[in-house]
Design a protein around this motif. Structure first.
Motif: not given
Length: 220
Positions: A4-10, A52-55, A17-26, A66-73
């Motif tokens: 999954l590339d970062r553009r698709s993720f965003l 940047g790349p996902l990790r 459906t797992g109730g996951v919320l990324a913090s720091g981003i409205a 559950f997720l692969a995110l860019p650095a800082g997320f």
């Protein structure tokens, strides 16, 4: 996740459906972030674009991946289907449309979420159900749940069923003056399909609680 590339993720905007919320981003700004990524907005390295790349990243509060995110997320897990909420009811299945509102305490947010349950009339599997509460349809399996979340730690302070007796709660929207959430039944099923009452209505879910609201279909 590795494909999954970062553009698709965003672009998908945390449709999980797992109730996951990324913090720091409205949540309201995810569309803008996707546009920046699509336009190749520079990252920290001049040779890269986007974020940047996902990790693979563990959740801050549970350590589960559950997720692969860019650095800082980062992200926290707010709930998983089947786990008990503070009202003693198991978290229902099929989490769907939702909205966040100012919480009753400082540094908190109130999240009201739909449950698009599509099981058969009266089925106990993953349903939204509080015994003895007021329900629109006694055989209804859908509804909404409400969470009070501490924004600093990601801790769920309380969570409870806020509407039950409906079915296939999918879309929705904010009420005027931030009074609550409008939850919509994505169906026109009724007695012919085994339900006690006709469905396909919009219901108000107030911010008050804890406990299920009185189900009043908006028919006009």
């Amino acid at each position: 996740m590795t494909e999954l590339d970062r553009r698709s993720f965003l672009g998908r905007g945390l449709a999980t459906t797992g109730g996951v919320l990324a913090s720091g981003i409205a949540i309201e700004t995810l569309t803008a972030h996707a546009s920046w990524a699509g336009a190749g907005r520079p990252a920290g390295d001049p040779g890269e674009t986007g974020y940047g790349p996902l990790r693979r990243v563990p959740a801050r509060n549970t350590g589960e991946e559950f997720l692969a995110l860019p650095a800082g997320f980062s992200y926290v897990v707010l709930g998983k289907s089947g786990t008990p909420m503070t009202d003693g009811v198991a978290t229902p299945i099929a989490l769907d449309g939702m909205a966040a509102f100012a919480g009753t305490r400082r540094h908190t947010v109130r999240l009201i979420r739909n449950h698009e349950v599509r099981t058969t009339p009266g089925s106990p599997v993953g349903r939204v159900h509080v015994e003895g509460s007021r329900r629109y349809d006694e055989l209804g399996v859908g509804g909404t749940t409400t969470l009070e979340v501490d924004l600093r730690s990601g801790e769920v302070l309380r969570d409870f069923v806020s509407l039950n007796g409906t079915i296939v709660n999918c879309a929705g929207g904010r009420m005027l003056h931030e009074r609550g959430w409008l939850t919509c039944e994505e169906t026109t099923a009724g007695p012919a399909q085994g339900w006690q009452r006709k469905h396909g209505y919009v219901f108000e879910v107030p911010l008050s609680g804890p406990g299920p609201a009185r189900p009043r279909p908006l028919s006009r």
